[in-house]
Design an enzyme around this catalytic site. Structure first.
Site, PDB file in Angstrom:
ATOM      1  N   ASP A 528       0.932  -1.150  -0.013  1.00  0.00           N
ATOM      2  CA  ASP A 528       0.118  -0.077   0.046  1.00  0.00           C
ATOM      3  C   ASP A 528       0.920   1.192  -0.175  1.00  0.00           C
ATOM      4  O   ASP A 528       0.563   2.312  -0.492  1.00  0.00           O
ATOM      5  CB  ASP A 528      -0.844  -0.041   1.173  1.00  0.00           C
ATOM      6  CG  ASP A 528      -0.170  -0.081   2.614  1.00  0.00           C
ATOM      7  OD1 ASP A 528       0.869  -0.674   2.593  1.00  0.00           O
ATOM      8  OD2 ASP A 528      -0.817   0.371   3.637  1.00  0.00           O
ATOM      9  N   ARG A 532       5.194   4.411   6.268  1.00  0.00           N
ATOM     10  CA  ARG A 532       4.744   4.385   7.554  1.00  0.00           C
ATOM     11  C   ARG A 532       4.794   2.771   7.899  1.00  0.00           C
ATOM     12  O   ARG A 532       5.366   1.876   7.284  1.00  0.00           O
ATOM     13  CB  ARG A 532       3.260   5.240   7.641  1.00  0.00           C
ATOM     14  CG  ARG A 532       2.513   4.218   7.004  1.00  0.00           C
ATOM     15  CD  ARG A 532       0.985   4.935   7.087  1.00  0.00           C
ATOM     16  NE  ARG A 532      -0.124   4.103   6.548  1.00  0.00           N
ATOM     17  CZ  ARG A 532      -1.015   4.723   5.899  1.00  0.00           C
ATOM     18  NH1 ARG A 532      -1.171   6.061   5.641  1.00  0.00           N
ATOM     19  NH2 ARG A 532      -2.018   3.997   5.255  1.00  0.00           N
ATOM     20  N   ASP A 533       4.237   2.661   9.050  1.00  0.00           N
ATOM     21  CA  ASP A 533       4.075   1.419   9.640  1.00  0.00           C
ATOM     22  C   ASP A 533       3.253   0.390   9.249  1.00  0.00           C
ATOM     23  O   ASP A 533       2.427  -0.393   9.869  1.00  0.00           O
ATOM     24  CB  ASP A 533       4.009   1.347  11.131  1.00  0.00           C
ATOM     25  CG  ASP A 533       2.839   2.242  11.521  1.00  0.00           C
ATOM     26  OD1 ASP A 533       2.167   2.670  10.740  1.00  0.00           O
ATOM     27  OD2 ASP A 533       2.695   2.430  12.732  1.00  0.00           O
ATOM     28  N   GLU A 534       3.001   0.247   7.745  1.00  0.00           N
ATOM     29  CA  GLU A 534       2.362  -0.717   7.144  1.00  0.00           C
ATOM     30  C   GLU A 534       3.159  -1.388   6.184  1.00  0.00           C
ATOM     31  O   GLU A 534       3.470  -2.445   6.238  1.00  0.00           O
ATOM     32  CB  GLU A 534       0.819   0.108   6.436  1.00  0.00           C
ATOM     33  CG  GLU A 534       0.226   0.507   7.711  1.00  0.00           C
ATOM     34  CD  GLU A 534      -1.454   0.645   7.214  1.00  0.00           C
ATOM     35  OE1 GLU A 534      -1.811  -0.188   6.489  1.00  0.00           O
ATOM     36  OE2 GLU A 534      -1.859   1.781   7.186  1.00  0.00           O
ATOM     37  N   ASP A 541      -6.051  -2.377  -2.798  1.00  0.00           N
ATOM     38  CA  ASP A 541      -5.132  -1.409  -3.379  1.00  0.00           C
ATOM     39  C   ASP A 541      -4.758  -2.084  -4.547  1.00  0.00           C
ATOM     40  O   ASP A 541      -4.786  -1.540  -5.811  1.00  0.00           O
ATOM     41  CB  ASP A 541      -3.855  -0.938  -2.481  1.00  0.00           C
ATOM     42  CG  ASP A 541      -4.513  -0.296  -1.413  1.00  0.00           C
ATOM     43  OD1 ASP A 541      -5.366  -0.967  -0.742  1.00  0.00           O
ATOM     44  OD2 ASP A 541      -3.722   0.617  -1.065  1.00  0.00           O
ATOM     45  N   TRP A 592     -11.549  -5.714  -1.060  1.00  0.00           N
ATOM     46  CA  TRP A 592     -10.328  -6.142  -0.931  1.00  0.00           C
ATOM     47  C   TRP A 592      -9.897  -7.592  -1.191  1.00  0.00           C
ATOM     48  O   TRP A 592      -9.325  -7.863  -1.978  1.00  0.00           O
ATOM     49  CB  TRP A 592     -10.121  -5.797   0.632  1.00  0.00           C
ATOM     50  CG  TRP A 592      -9.591  -4.467   0.763  1.00  0.00           C
ATOM     51  CD1 TRP A 592      -8.244  -4.136   1.275  1.00  0.00           C
ATOM     52  CD2 TRP A 592     -10.104  -3.083   0.727  1.00  0.00           C
ATOM     53  NE1 TRP A 592      -7.975  -2.775   1.218  1.00  0.00           N
ATOM     54  CE2 TRP A 592      -9.275  -2.269   0.932  1.00  0.00           C
ATOM     55  CE3 TRP A 592     -11.568  -3.062   0.215  1.00  0.00           C
ATOM     56  CZ2 TRP A 592      -9.423  -0.772   0.839  1.00  0.00           C
ATOM     57  CZ3 TRP A 592     -11.768  -1.381   0.210  1.00  0.00           C
ATOM     58  CH2 TRP A 592     -10.911  -0.438   0.326  1.00  0.00           C
ATOM     59  N   GLU A 803      -2.266   9.084  -0.912  1.00  0.00           N
ATOM     60  CA  GLU A 803      -3.458   8.155  -0.621  1.00  0.00           C
ATOM     61  C   GLU A 803      -4.684   9.086  -0.364  1.00  0.00           C
ATOM     62  O   GLU A 803      -5.944   8.592  -0.825  1.00  0.00           O
ATOM     63  CB  GLU A 803      -3.163   7.716   1.010  1.00  0.00           C
ATOM     64  CG  GLU A 803      -4.141   6.996   1.625  1.00  0.00           C
ATOM     65  CD  GLU A 803      -3.846   6.451   2.952  1.00  0.00           C
ATOM     66  OE1 GLU A 803      -2.930   6.777   3.578  1.00  0.00           O
ATOM     67  OE2 GLU A 803      -4.409   5.309   3.420  1.00  0.00           O
ATOM     68  N   HIS A 825       0.811   6.240  -2.475  1.00  0.00           N
ATOM     69  CA  HIS A 825      -0.219   5.229  -2.508  1.00  0.00           C
ATOM     70  C   HIS A 825      -0.520   5.111  -3.876  1.00  0.00           C
ATOM     71  O   HIS A 825      -1.277   5.931  -4.227  1.00  0.00           O
ATOM     72  CB  HIS A 825      -1.352   5.808  -1.433  1.00  0.00           C
ATOM     73  CG  HIS A 825      -1.469   4.742  -0.088  1.00  0.00           C
ATOM     74  ND1 HIS A 825      -0.656   4.886   0.832  1.00  0.00           N
ATOM     75  CD2 HIS A 825      -2.511   3.930   0.106  1.00  0.00           C
ATOM     76  CE1 HIS A 825      -1.127   3.936   1.591  1.00  0.00           C
ATOM     77  NE2 HIS A 825      -2.353   3.398   1.357  1.00  0.00           N
TER      78      HIS A 825
HETATM   79  C1  BGC Z   1      -3.889   0.920   3.884  1.00  0.00           C
HETATM   80  C2  BGC Z   1      -4.858   1.038   2.560  1.00  0.00           C
HETATM   81  C3  BGC Z   1      -5.675   0.214   2.571  1.00  0.00           C
HETATM   82  C4  BGC Z   1      -6.507   0.395   3.923  1.00  0.00           C
HETATM   83  C5  BGC Z   1      -7.742  -0.341   4.125  1.00  0.00           C
HETATM   84  C6  BGC Z   1      -4.893   1.446   5.056  1.00  0.00           C
HETATM   85  O1  BGC Z   1      -4.256   1.687   6.232  1.00  0.00           O
HETATM   86  O2  BGC Z   1      -2.889   2.024   3.781  1.00  0.00           O
HETATM   87  O3  BGC Z   1      -4.223   1.274   1.217  1.00  0.00           O
HETATM   88  O4  BGC Z   1      -6.476  -0.410   1.649  1.00  0.00           O
HETATM   89  O5  BGC Z   1      -5.804   0.601   5.108  1.00  0.00           O
HETATM   90  O6  BGC Z   1      -8.939   0.299   4.135  1.00  0.00           O
END
Ligand code: BGC
Length: 961
Positions: A528, A532-534, A541, A592, A803, A825
């Site tokens: 995504d 950051r912490d993801e 996405d 998703w 984003e 994003h």
């Molecule tokens: C992500 C998105 C993801 C979403 C889910 C976010 O934190 O960065 O890209 O699809 O969470 O809604």
């Protein structure tokens, strides 16, 4: 005599200049499993492909013959396909003798063209099998036999003695954590066609480690030598043990496994494997801390020659056995993660500052001491900070060279944006001009480097972490000189195959932002965001961006690999995960989870590989069963979960509505994919396709009962709601559909020609508008400059897709919902799909996919009226390098209103080109002559204001007057 000669020379020159010989047909780009000369594949029946390349018109293949042998001169043949009468040149399945493990096979293909001339491939083509079922010869997963709480990296080493001449040497290896291998002081890589070693970052890549970890195969012959040899490996936490694993695997140990197979010239062989008795470990190397989110800490004073012979490892300890991994070790699939050297960035601005100048703003402004606009050496005194701007938001790391005293610690921090005015009201988290880092959330994204004090300076870049950034700043505990700093782009090295440019510079910047978003977020898996912490494989996405992504780059094997992650992470009840590989959040959310259905379909359309449907069919059915299990009498056809809705939209669309629409979408795609696998009207897949057609019809019925009013229109009066219902054909009649199109149009026009959709609506808006006959509205949206719009973010300074449209605005600063202020994003970048498929009109034919028959339907900007401030796009030039070769579609609107179209159709394909006629005259010319059936042009037909021309391969230049 002299005069005659002169005249002859003039004629000859004229002849040469006018009639430069056309390029003869050749057979090129031989691939096995989508890869040029792959090493280490474990597929029992690999697939072959090639391209015909020709400067002539009307070239196609009538037959092919493939020969595969174990020797380069192709004498020890294991498969001779014989002459196969077929135009097929992709995904030809190997049908020869059973392939042996760890064996190199050479191959060539000869094809016959339309005139029965034989063309033979040139150059060396091979593939090498991996371990297949031959196993690991008792190699064991080793681990550091000591508690590691510091997120340090583990170093493993062993030595062995070599006394014979080697004929071949292969290293098979994998890691629990990300790893790197060295032999005799040199890094192990895979030599490419030119013999140059290519290095893979973050091996073994990210998979769902509850099921799968990859191993890689490397030719290491030239790294070995007579006498003592050393194999060393570094393993860092990565996706297995780092914060990004969200504790999925508990508190696991780092691990390493290897098998080195040495074949000697005397015919004997030897195998060296990882084994706790003969391997030692150390946790006290220069990399003291490593984590994808948080960065790397490196003390150069701890560097040593531990991967070289002669090193004293008496202080190292004996390894333990790592039993933490219970899945399968399988051969690596897909393009590797690499440092993409051609994309590296040098600083465009360097600003050194000392503290803050007091202003009226809350944080103040940085107190600038020096400002440079190009790469330069910088003297950085203790206490001061220097900010580097690379001019482009990227994913990767910085490589820098510094000079200073031993023991000096340099800290490097990363950011995508700078604070502007230092005001809290604008969301700034520090003084104007300093790094804006609060959107990294808990990710520390920091490097710490301790100098060893080398006289000429010392160079460093991290190897076990990455950052999403445009800016970085450096501080040091003592005076240093920074000799150089470069931004290195790290990501999946898939081949970029698409390009588009337009006559509109801001649209071109948008297109650049889209491709940079992809480069930044395709890192082993589709993520995504990179900062950051993801940095997770968010499924929604990629289902939105997947088609665009596949125009930009060749993703056949990347998606094949990622669908493996989806299957591995699928829940027992059939729900696909929200992020794949699964490590966080849940499963089965609408739009998703459907990535599990949409990505195979997209891949099939782009490459015609039924294999991806076959491989995933059972899993997709399981998902459909999961959806079916969620239907009850009161709320029939619920679809999947409703957690995410139309993510970050300006106007809310009911998320249950979205989920029902996506259920219909999945049923539709399952119908199509079943048909693709069906060979006759009564087979299993034909029946399945009927089943899914009925399911779709039932969902449609239920949709109408639940969501439409007495006029058949929607109660959900939002752009996204109308877009989904139109895309999926959910209205009761053509008449109602027309009304719905009008309603959608008003929802956009009344909104000032602006969209208000989130991820879901934006992913579909442009193609759906164009299919509904509203392409003018689509152009209005593309060229909109106000918030929200694609060009609005560009105008706010974006160099990647954000984003949110307004994660930052010049007017108000940063968006107050900091957690979602990602500046990288890709989802909104899905607009490029529309530019490829509608504006340039390069499309695959659903009935004959993979661009074997190309649908070319360019739709230039023929708007007669423009919203205020907008202008016409006068030209577009797009190309896509398909599995048959490069397709090009370019158009230009001339001053006199005529339109020029330049079209290239690759050999062994055909195309249907539809040109929009100028209503008054309807004249079309090709190479200056009125269009007629002739060399390359098979048929010409005027219908519905268009001229439809069936083309054979070749280059064409049309003009519509
Ligand atoms: C992500 C998105 C993801 C979403 C889910 C976010 O934190 O960065 O890209 O699809 O969470 O809604």
């Amino acid at each position: 005599m002299r005069k005659t000669l002169q005249i002859a020379t003039i004629f000859l020159l004229l002849f040469i200049s006018c009639e430069s010989p056309r390029k003869a047909t050749s057979v090129v780009d031989l691939r096995v499993e989508y890869t040029t000369n792959p090493v280490g594949i474990d597929i029992v029946k690999p697939r072959f492909s090639w391209k015909m390349e020709s400067g002539e018109k009307g070239v196609y293949q009538t037959s092919y013959k493939i020969v595969v042998a174990t020797d380069e001169s192709l004498k020890n043949i294991v498969w001779n396909s014989g002459e196969v009468i077929s135009e097929k040149s992709v995904h030809i399945v190997y049908e020869g003798e059973v392939l042996k493990p760890a064996t190199r096979y050479f191959w060539k293909v000869s094809v016959k063209n339309q005139d029965s001339q034989e063309i033979v491939s040139t150059g060396k083509a091979f593939f090498e099998t991996g371990l297949m079922d031959s196993g690991w010869s008792n190699a064991q997963w080793i681990k550091p036999d000591q508690d590691d709480t510091k997120s340090a990296v583990a170093m493993f080493r062993t030595t062995y003695s070599l006394n014979k001449k080697i004929s071949s040497a292969r290293l098979y290896s994998s890691g629990l954590g990300i790893y790197e291998v060295f032999i005799n002081g040199k890094r192990v890589g895979t030599p490419n066609e030119k013999g140059v070693r290519q290095y893979e970052e973050f091996k073994p890549g990210w998979t769902d480690y509850t099921h799968t970890v990859f191993y890689s195969t490397c030719d290491v012959r030239d790294l070995l030598k007579q006498g003592e040899n050393v194999i060393g490996s570094i393993v860092a936490p990565g996706w297995w043990k780092g914060a990004i694993s969200f504790g999925k695997y508990g508190k696991p140990d780092l691990g390493f496994i290897a098998k080195l197979v040495l074949n000697y010239t005397d015919g004997s062989s030897e195998i060296i494997v990882t084994d706790p008795k003969t391997w030692k470990f150390c946790l006290n190397g220069p990399i003291e801390f490593s984590d994808f989110y948080h960065g790397e800490t490196y003390d150069a004073r701890k560097e040593s020659a531990w991967t070289s012979p002669g090193f004293d490892d008496s202080g190292w300890q004996t390894c333990g056995i790592n039993t933490g991994f219970k899945g399968d070790i399988t051969a690596f699939i897909g393009p590797t993660v690499q440092v993409r050297e051609h994309l590296q960035r040098l600083p465009v601005k360097i600003t050194r500052y000392d503290g803050v100048t007091k202003t009226e703003s809350d944080h103040g402004m940085i107190n600038v001491k020096e400002s440079l606009n190009k790469p330069a050496k910088v003297k950085l005194p203790k206490g001061q900070t220097v900010v580097y701007d690379l001019g482009q938001n990227i994913t990767g790391w910085v490589k820098f060279k510094v000079k200073g005293k031993s023991g000096t610690e340099v800290t490097v921090k990363f950011a995508e944006m700078l604070n502007d005015e230092g005001k809290k009201s604008r969301g700034d988290d520090g003084p104007g001009g300093s790094l804006y880092r609060i959107n990294m959330r808990s990710a520390k994204t920091t490097l710490k480097y301790t100098l060893k004090g080398a006289k000429q300076g010392e160079e460093y870049h991290p190897t076990t972490t990455f950052f999403g950034f445009r800016y970085c700043d450096l501080t040091a505990t003592d005076d240093i000189e920074i000799l150089s700093l470069t931004g290195e782009v790290v990501g999946t090295a898939s081949e970029e195959v698409g390009s588009i440019s337009t006559g509109h510079p801001v649209v071109n910047q948008l297109l650049s932002n889209i491709i940079w978003g992809q480069r930044s977020n395709f890192l082993s898996i589709p993520t995504d965001c990179p900062q950051r912490d993801e940095r997770l494989g968010w499924t929604g996405d990629i289902q939105i961006f997947g088609r665009t992504a596949s125009y930009n780059a060749d993703l056949a094997s990347f998606f094949h690999k990622w669908m493996g992650d989806m299957r591995d992470s699928q829940r027992d009840d059939g729900a696909y995960p929200d992020v794949a590989p699964h490590c966080w959040v849940g499963w089965g959310q609408a739009a998703w989870a459907e990535a599990g259905i949409i990505i195979p379909w997209t891949t099939y359309l782009m490459y015609n590989n039924k294999g991806i449907i076959e491989e995933n069919y059972k899993s997709m059915e399981k998902y459909m069963d999961f959806l079916a299990s969620r239907a009850d009498e009161k709320y029939k056809y619920n679809g999947a979960g409703t957690n995410y809705g139309d993510w970050v939209s300006y106007v809310k669309t009911d998320s249950r509505y979205i989920s029902v629409c996506y259920y219909a979408y999945s049923a539709l795609l399952m119908e199509k994919m079943s048909l693709a696998l069906s060979n006759n009207k009564e087979d299993e897949y034909a029946l399945k396709s009927e089943y899914y057609r009925t399911l779709y019809n039932n969902i449609k019925q239920e949709f109408q009962t639940r969501y439409t009013n007495e006029n058949g229109l929607l109660e959900q009066n939002t752009q996204t709601a109308y877009l989904l219902a139109l895309k999926l054909d959910l209205f009761a009649s053509e008449e109602i559909k027309k009304e719905a199109i009008n309603q959608l149009k008003s929802l956009i026009v009344d909104n000032g020609n602006k969209l208000n959709t989130g991820f879901i609506g934006t992913g579909t808006i442009m193609p759906t508008l164009s299919d509904a006959g509203l392409i003018d509205i689509a152009y209005n949206l593309l060229l909109q400059r106000e918030n929200p719009s694609w060009l609005y973010s560009v105008d706010q300074g974006a160099t990647t897709i954000w984003e949110r449209w307004n994660s930052y605005t010049k007017e108000n600063g940063f968006h107050p919902d900091i957690g979602m202020n990602s500046f990288n994003h890709y989802a909104y970048g899905a607009v490029a799909e529309w530019i490829y498929r509608y504006v340039a009109g390069i499309n695959t034919d659903e009935q004959n996919p993979g661009f074997k028959h190309i649908i070319l339907n360019p739709m230039p900007d023929f708007r007669k009226t423009f919203p205020e401030g907008q202008e016409q796009i006068k030209q577009v030039d797009a190309s896509y390098n398909s599995y048959y070769g490069k397709i090009r579609s370019a158009w230009k609107i001339e001053e006199d209103g005529s339109v020029k179209y330049d079209i290239n159709i690759p050999a062994n394909t055909t195309a249907r080109l539809s040109l929009i006629l100028n209503k008054e005259t309807g004249e079309v010319y090709e190479s200056g002559e009125p269009v007629k059936v002739t060399n390359g042009i098979v048929s010409v037909l005027k219908e519905n204001g268009k001229m439809v021309i069936e083309l054979k391969s070749g280059d064409y230049s049309f003009v519509v007057r």
